[in-house]
Scaffold this motif. Structure first.
Motif, mmCIF file in Angstrom:
data_model
loop_
_atom_site.group_PDB
_atom_site.id
_atom_site.type_symbol
_atom_site.label_atom_id
_atom_site.label_comp_id
_atom_site.label_asym_id
_atom_site.label_seq_id
_atom_site.Cartn_x
_atom_site.Cartn_y
_atom_site.Cartn_z
ATOM 1 N N LYS A 65 8.423 66.813 61.323
ATOM 2 C CA LYS A 65 9.671 66.055 61.414
ATOM 3 C C LYS A 65 10.473 66.411 62.657
ATOM 4 C CE LYS A 65 9.742 65.381 56.596
ATOM 5 N NZ LYS A 65 9.912 66.099 55.362
ATOM 6 N N ILE B 96 13.801 62.675 51.671
ATOM 7 C CA ILE B 96 13.555 63.180 50.313
ATOM 8 C C ILE B 96 14.243 62.299 49.285
ATOM 9 C CG2 ILE B 96 14.008 65.090 48.755
ATOM 10 C CD1 ILE B 96 13.427 66.977 50.857
ATOM 11 N N ALA B 97 15.499 61.933 49.600
ATOM 12 C CA ALA B 97 16.224 61.052 48.686
ATOM 13 C C ALA B 97 15.490 59.727 48.533
ATOM 14 C CB ALA B 97 17.639 60.824 49.200
ATOM 15 N N LEU C 137 12.730 60.073 46.205
ATOM 16 C CA LEU C 137 13.159 60.195 44.816
ATOM 17 C C LEU C 137 13.511 58.853 44.194
ATOM 18 C CD1 LEU C 137 15.291 63.435 44.885
ATOM 19 C CD2 LEU C 137 13.037 63.075 43.914
ATOM 20 N N MET D 278 17.578 59.787 54.762
ATOM 21 C CA MET D 278 17.192 61.034 54.103
ATOM 22 C C MET D 278 15.885 60.805 53.382
ATOM 23 S SD MET D 278 19.247 63.507 51.558
ATOM 24 C CE MET D 278 20.181 64.359 52.804
#
Lengths: 317, 358
Positions: B129, B220-221, B224, B218
């Protein structure tokens, strides 16, 4: 075909150990220079989170200023002092004009700004000192130019005195830098800023002073690297290719790690030479040094995304 | 007053989601299109075609491609130049292997090759990243340019190692090669660029674009809430590289006429990145504004000494040019870090409420 890749190179290495040692030595010398450039970069990144693309150009700019000043008739050692002065002014100017107004902007904006600085320095250097290739003032600075021939294993190993000097000076510089970072107030302030910005600010460490300081240290490193590299290849903006070489070093070692920069630099210097001599030239038509370091770093990163010594990336939502 | 949006009521979702919900925007675009389609081609000199009109379009397209990846999907890439090269070489191989092929079709197809290569180099983005990824894309940059140089099949074993664009025609009108007319080339470029821009605007408004933006903001969000990160990042790499590849093919076939491997070296990548950033990351319009600035600036600077009656050697002009472009980049970043697109947005806001202050 398979034996060309997996067996023959090693057979060659064992068959001519003196040549292997020569290759390793040359890899070590360039590796130490990569490590130096990467070190200047890591210092800036740790203390300000700026991905300083201009580091490589600062190398060329420092060398160019030195040679240019000498060409105007300034004695060699005084030009070194003056060049250091120029690098200091440069550090202050960059901090004042570029970094201060951009505090708090996203990383990519600061990164672009350093590319802007890169372009500016290229144009500025060429406008003042001309764009043609120049000779580094090796003799005037008292750098030895002969060579020593050793005969290990009944073969030949040629060590340029210049390279030996480079290795010694670079090692001393790295040692001095580590001592500075670990044992002086200023050095500790730099490290504190790297660890935690806000905590460092709250105990009264001045951000501006530290930024000027790290850019100045990067400038000193750039000057040493510039002299060393300029003595080998001449001084021109073609040298900027070594700027790109520092990037895979950083990737391999980790953007924040001083140890990483040194180990990564040496690793890349040696491995790319080995690959070029034993695999690149016979199998791929040579000139693999332009990309080998990047691909190596890419492969390592697939297994360790923060580099070998980088801070572990912890992500939270 | 002129730009007042009051009174333009939307009575359906379709009307609200239209490309130009505000009448004045559509009107403004109409004027720009009138200039681009009729007035510029009729009045422009050969010099204007070759130094401004055609390159601005091509660079804007390349920047648009990069913007999809960096601005919308948040994956910083420094390998744009090499992906343009893949497009150009793929196009060259296609038209030399299959001379009967329609050159425009060849240009549009060549994007698929760079898309494939782009996806390949995009795979590391699943693990790597930020700046690490940026340096990783440099691996693509250096490796591909090296490949262009060493793989003789790519340039048909030319002694010079360069590719030369052949004369190709559509229905008897030459569109590429030395015999092609600049105006014809301009219309071809304009057509392709307009098509790609339409495609991008609609892509970034739709599901895919929203997935990209979620990944950017984001990841990761985003994961999810059920976004498949692999799909999102790789489609961004594919579509971005496709557009960049088409821009690369246009770059060589419609503008340069010939290309050596070092044409696609890192300065080209940076030039495109500058356009994308100065124009504004995450915008479509910004790429055009940025391209006008970055392409136009050196042209103006080159003409300036002559116009002012100063005699400066051309090497000096070149050096001063680099210096001024560098400082202007820093200047623009300081004045408006969000790019020219943001500047236009602010002007538009002001115009809408004008003559009132609030």
């Amino acid at each position: 075909m398979l034996s060309d890749i997996f067996i023959n190179p090693f057979v060659d290495m064992v068959a001519a150990p003196d040549f292997l040692m020569q290759v390793l030595w040359e890899g070590l010398v360039s590796g130490i220079l990569y490590a130096l450039i990467a070190l200047g970069f890591v210092l800036i990144f740790r203390s300000s989170r700026i991905f300083n693309f201009a580091q490589g150009i600062m190398v060329v700019f420092a060398a160019l200023t030195l040679v240019g000043l000498h060409a105007y008739g300034v004695p060699a050692w005084i030009s070194v002092a003056l060049t250091l002065g120029v690098m200091f002014v440069l550090a202050v100017t960059i901090e004042r004009v570029v970094l201060r107004p951009l505090v708090g902007q996203p990383d990519i904006i600061l990164f672009m700004a350093t590319i802007g600085i890169t372009l500016f320095l290229i144009g500025f250097g060429e406008t003042i000192f001309g764009g043609e290739n120049k000779q580094m003032i090796t003799a005037e600075l008292g750098i030895p130019t002969g060579d020593t021939v050793l005969e290990p294993f009944g073969g030949l190993l040629i060590l340029q005195h210049l390279d030996i000097t480079v290795v010694i000076v670079a090692t001393l510089l790295v040692g001095a830098l580590l001592a500075f970072l670990n044992y002086t107030r200023m050095g500790r302030a730099i490290r504190a800023l790297g660890d935690d910005h806000q905590a460092a600010l709250s105990v009264g460490i001045s951000l501006q002073t530290i930024w000027v300081l790290v850019w100045f240290i990067a400038g000193i490193i750039a000057l040493v690297t510039g002299i060393a590299w300029g003595a080998r290849a001449g001084v021109s903006f073609a040298l900027e290719v070594i700027a790109y070489k520092a990037l895979p070093v950083l990737m391999l070692g980790g953007l924040e790690s001083i140890t990483g920069a040194i180990v990564g630099g040496l690793m890349i210097g040696i491995l790319e030479k080995l690959f070029e001599i034993y695999w690149g030239q016979p199998l791929l038509g040579g000139n693999t040094e332009t990309w080998f370091a990047f691909v190596l770093a890419l492969v390592v990163l697939l297994f360790r995304p923060q580099g070998l010594f980088g801070e572990r990336i912890i992500e939270r939502v | 007053m002129l730009y007042r949006t009051a009174g333009q009521f939307k009575t359906s979702y379709e009307a609200d989601q239209a490309l130009f919900p505000v009448k004045q925007d559509a009107f403004l675009l109409g004027i720009i299109m009138l200039f681009a389609l009729v007035i510029f081609p009729l009045t422009a000199s050969e010099f204007a075609f070759q130094t401004m009109l055609i390159p601005v379009m091509i660079y804007a397209l390349a920047a648009l491609g990069l913007n999809i990846l960096t601005g919308f999907a948040g994956q910083l890439s420094l390998g744009t130049g090499a992906f343009m090269g893949v497009g150009a070489y793929a196009c060259y191989k296609m038209v030399t292997l299959m001379p009967w092929m329609n050159p425009i079709v060849a240009i549009l197809l060549s994007g698929f090759f760079s898309a494939g290569v782009g996806v390949m180099f995009g795979i590391p983005s699943l693990r790597i990243k930020g700046f690490y990824l940026a340096i990783a894309t440099l691996a693509a940059q250096f490796f591909l340019v090296w490949l262009f140089e060493k793989w003789a099949w790519l340039y048909n074993y030319n002694a010079s190692g360069a590719i030369q664009v052949p004369n190709l025609d559509i229905f008897g009108v030459y569109v590429t090669g030395p015999q092609a007319d600049s105006m014809v080339q301009y219309y071809v470029v304009l057509g392709i660029v307009a098509l790609m821009t339409m495609l991008c605007i609609n892509l970034t408004r739709g599901t895919l674009g929203r997935t990209w933006k979620a990944t950017r903001d984001m990841d990761i969000a985003a994961e999810l809430i059920g976004i498949n990160l692999m799909k999102s990042k790789l489609t961004a790499f594919a579509i971005s590289s496709y557009i960049v590849g088409v821009a690369g093919a246009l770059y060589v076939f419609m503008w340069k006429g010939a290309a050596e491997p070092n044409l696609f070296d890192i300065p080209l990548s940076f030039q495109v990145l500058f356009i994308a950033i100065i124009g504004g990351l995450g915008s479509v319009l910004g790429n055009y504004l940025g391209a006008i600035l970055i392409v136009g600036l050196p042209v103006v600077l080159n003409l300036l000494p002559g116009a002012l009656g100063l005699s400066i050697s051309s090497a000096m002009v070149e050096h001063l040019n680099i210096m001024i472009v560098g400082s202007l980049i820093v200047f623009f970043l300081i004045v408006e870090p969000h790019g020219l697109n943001q500047l236009w947005r602010l002007i538009r806001e002001k115009l809408i409420i004008w003559p009132f202050p609030h």
